[in-house]
Write an enzyme that holds these catalytic residues in place. Structure first.
Site, PDB file in Angstrom:
ATOM      1  CE  LYS A 109      11.142   4.864  -8.746  1.00 56.66           C
ATOM      2  NZ  LYS A 109      11.489   3.444  -8.899  1.00 56.66           N
ATOM      3  CG  ASP A 150      14.018   1.200 -11.595  1.00 55.66           C
ATOM      4  OD1 ASP A 150      15.139   1.192 -11.066  1.00 55.66           O
ATOM      5  OD2 ASP A 150      13.024   1.766 -11.085  1.00 55.66           O
ATOM      6  NE  ARG A 155      -1.161  -7.107  -1.279  1.00 51.07           N
ATOM      7  CZ  ARG A 155      -0.802  -6.593  -0.132  1.00 51.07           C
ATOM      8  NH1 ARG A 155      -0.706  -7.363   0.943  1.00 51.07           N
ATOM      9  NH2 ARG A 155      -0.518  -5.316  -0.029  1.00 51.07           N
ATOM     10  CB  THR A 156      -4.287  -6.346  -6.250  1.00 52.82           C
ATOM     11  OG1 THR A 156      -3.967  -6.088  -4.878  1.00 52.82           O
ATOM     12  CG2 THR A 156      -5.505  -5.552  -6.667  1.00 52.82           C
TER      13      THR A 156
HETATM   14  P1  NAP Z   1       5.054  -0.645  -5.112  1.00 52.99           P
HETATM   15  O1  NAP Z   1       4.804   0.122  -6.362  1.00 52.99           O
HETATM   16  O2  NAP Z   1       4.558  -0.109  -3.824  1.00 52.99           O
HETATM   17  O3  NAP Z   1       4.446  -2.119  -5.363  1.00 52.99           O
HETATM   18  C1  NAP Z   1       4.474  -3.069  -4.327  1.00 52.99           C
HETATM   19  C2  NAP Z   1       3.966  -4.384  -4.836  1.00 52.99           C
HETATM   20  O4  NAP Z   1       4.123  -5.339  -3.775  1.00 52.99           O
HETATM   21  C3  NAP Z   1       2.487  -4.381  -5.206  1.00 52.99           C
HETATM   22  O5  NAP Z   1       2.295  -5.249  -6.318  1.00 52.99           O
HETATM   23  C4  NAP Z   1       1.839  -4.961  -3.940  1.00 52.99           C
HETATM   24  O6  NAP Z   1       0.613  -5.597  -4.171  1.00 52.99           O
HETATM   25  C5  NAP Z   1       2.870  -5.991  -3.561  1.00 52.99           C
HETATM   26  N1  NAP Z   1       2.771  -6.398  -2.172  1.00 52.99           N
HETATM   27  C6  NAP Z   1       2.997  -5.640  -1.069  1.00 52.99           C
HETATM   28  N2  NAP Z   1       2.808  -6.388   0.039  1.00 52.99           N
HETATM   29  C7  NAP Z   1       2.449  -7.621  -0.373  1.00 52.99           C
HETATM   30  C8  NAP Z   1       2.117  -8.829   0.298  1.00 52.99           C
HETATM   31  N3  NAP Z   1       2.135  -8.919   1.645  1.00 52.99           N
HETATM   32  N4  NAP Z   1       1.813  -9.928  -0.452  1.00 52.99           N
HETATM   33  C9  NAP Z   1       1.816  -9.861  -1.793  1.00 52.99           C
HETATM   34  N5  NAP Z   1       2.110  -8.748  -2.497  1.00 52.99           N
HETATM   35  C10 NAP Z   1       2.431  -7.632  -1.783  1.00 52.99           C
HETATM   36  O7  NAP Z   1       6.614  -0.883  -4.880  1.00 52.99           O
HETATM   37  P2  NAP Z   1       7.737  -0.978  -6.006  1.00 52.99           P
HETATM   38  O8  NAP Z   1       8.313   0.364  -6.240  1.00 52.99           O
HETATM   39  O9  NAP Z   1       7.189  -1.756  -7.134  1.00 52.99           O
HETATM   40  O10 NAP Z   1       8.876  -1.829  -5.256  1.00 52.99           O
HETATM   41  C11 NAP Z   1       8.749  -3.229  -5.067  1.00 52.99           C
HETATM   42  C12 NAP Z   1      10.053  -3.774  -4.482  1.00 52.99           C
HETATM   43  O11 NAP Z   1      11.095  -3.651  -5.442  1.00 52.99           O
HETATM   44  C13 NAP Z   1      10.540  -3.013  -3.249  1.00 52.99           C
HETATM   45  O12 NAP Z   1      11.026  -3.943  -2.298  1.00 52.99           O
HETATM   46  C14 NAP Z   1      11.668  -2.155  -3.766  1.00 52.99           C
HETATM   47  O13 NAP Z   1      12.654  -1.883  -2.790  1.00 52.99           O
HETATM   48  C15 NAP Z   1      12.225  -3.063  -4.858  1.00 52.99           C
HETATM   49  N6  NAP Z   1      12.953  -2.336  -5.903  1.00 52.99           N
HETATM   50  C16 NAP Z   1      14.256  -2.657  -6.100  1.00 52.99           C
HETATM   51  C17 NAP Z   1      14.977  -2.035  -7.101  1.00 52.99           C
HETATM   52  C18 NAP Z   1      16.404  -2.413  -7.318  1.00 52.99           C
HETATM   53  O14 NAP Z   1      17.123  -1.683  -8.013  1.00 52.99           O
HETATM   54  N7  NAP Z   1      16.846  -3.523  -6.787  1.00 52.99           N
HETATM   55  C19 NAP Z   1      14.380  -1.049  -7.890  1.00 52.99           C
HETATM   56  C20 NAP Z   1      13.020  -0.738  -7.669  1.00 52.99           C
HETATM   57  C21 NAP Z   1      12.323  -1.394  -6.660  1.00 52.99           C
HETATM   58  P3  NAP Z   1      -0.795  -4.824  -3.919  1.00 52.99           P
HETATM   59  O15 NAP Z   1      -1.013  -3.971  -5.136  1.00 52.99           O
HETATM   60  O16 NAP Z   1      -1.754  -5.948  -3.801  1.00 52.99           O
HETATM   61  O17 NAP Z   1      -0.611  -4.027  -2.677  1.00 52.99           O
END
Ligand code: NAP
Length: 284
Positions: free
Chosen positions: A66, A103, A153-154
């Site tokens: 992205k 999004d 968490r960060t």
């Molecule tokens: P990402 O960029 O990889 O970010 C993940 C986030 O989750 C980071 O802030 C990470 O924190 C945190 N995290 C991961 N494991 C954790 C834990 N055990 N405890 C606390 N925080 C934790 O992923 P993303 O693209 O933002 O996606 C996030 C979620 O949104 C996913 O489940 C994705 O499927 C969903 N999503 C849904 C849609 C929709 O249309 N419904 C669209 C986009 C995304 P750290 O930085 O500390 O690792």
């Protein structure tokens, strides 16, 4: 000629977008297909360049591309530029590629439906500071939220996220860890959003459900599984609660309109993707 939209990413484990867009193409008799292209990072530049050709409507873009795609297109719309992520690319009639972000408006439509009211004036807590959290917070700020608390968490990531949007909106804003300060902010939240992968990848939940006011809405971006521990806990407390499926559908309908000029396809997409969303065996 059957025109194409290709979703690029790695890994590509889900067919939800393909099912929604192909159903919408079929419903409107548009000769086009949505294809999945799981590609390596050194292939991205070539695939983006090929999408300038006549046979293309555009691209879908998912993790981890992205950000890089924003560097490869001819123009990035201001919203996508500010958010720092392109999740769809639109090919213009003269073969230029425009990077967009659906999004943020998809989240806004989904969460407003879940809350039964606009985001304007609300107090929001958001768990997470990754790519999706950027779109969520940007949507809240531009929609006129009164207060936005981002907990990660960060904690540095939460602070960096809010710094990026320093000039956006009027909301009072706070960056925290997923700690006591986040719990304290949750006590006055109108809506609490999980924008982490918790509930999909790691077990547990990020939102202190028992501390939310009784009128609060819980919105989990995760949609696989359909009911996360967070949603189960929120519903057990009698709170309004929704998963990320409506955000997924709304952002797809917005992208479809940008590619084809045809709006109003959310209902067709919702019906088409319902079996996949209901299938508890579909895993991340
Ligand atoms: P990402 O960029 O990889 O970010 C993940 C986030 O989750 C980071 O802030 C990470 O924190 C945190 N995290 C991961 N494991 C954790 C834990 N055990 N405890 C606390 N925080 C934790 O992923 P993303 O693209 O933002 O996606 C996030 C979620 O949104 C996913 O489940 C994705 O499927 C969903 N999503 C849904 C849609 C929709 O249309 N419904 C669209 C986009 C995304 P750290 O930085 O500390 O690792």
């Amino acid at each position: 000629m059957t025109r194409l939209v290709a979703l690029i990413g790695k890994p590509l484990k889900r067919r939800h977008s393909q099912v929604m867009h192909d159903a919408a193409f079929d419903a409107r008799g548009i000769d086009a297909r949505y294809v999945l292209r799981e590609i390596e990072s050194d292939e991205v530049e070539g695939v983006v360049a090929s999408a300038r050709g006549d046979g293309w409507l555009g691209l879908g873009v998912t993790a981890p591309y992205k950000r890089v795609v924003a560097e490869l297109v001819d123009e990035v719309e201001p919203d996508a530029q500010t958010i720092g992520a392109v999740n769809n690319v639109v090919r213009t009639d003269d073969g230029r590629l425009i990077g967009i972000n659906t999004d943020a408006p998809g989240f806004r439509a989904g969460v407003e439906l879940a809350m039964g009211r606009p985001l304007a004036g609300v107090d929001v807590v958001v768990a997470g500071a990754g790519g999706a959290a950027h779109a969520v917070v940007y949507a809240c700020l531009t929609a006129g939220a009164a207060r936005v608390t981002v907990g990660s968490r960060t904690p540095d990531a939460a602070a960096a996220l809010l710094a990026r949007f320093a000039e956006v909106g009027e909301a009072r804003r706070t960056a925290t860890g997923l700690d006591d300060a986040f719990v304290a902010a949750s006590r006055s939240a109108d809506v609490a959003v999980n924008a982490t992968t918790v509930g999909m990848i790691d077990p547990g939940m990020t939102i202190p459900v028992d501390d939310l006011p009784a009128h609060a809405t819980v919105f989990d971006l995760v949609y696989v599984p359909a009911v996360t521990p967070l949603l189960a806990a929120a519903r057990a407390r009698g709170l309004r609660a929704a998963n990320g499926s409506e955000m997924l559908i709304q952002q797809a309908a917005i992208a479809f309109e940008r590619w084809t000029g045809v709006g109003g396809m959310a209902d067709v997409m919702r019906t088409a993707v319902a079996p996949l969303l209901a299938d508890a065996t579909v895993r991340a």
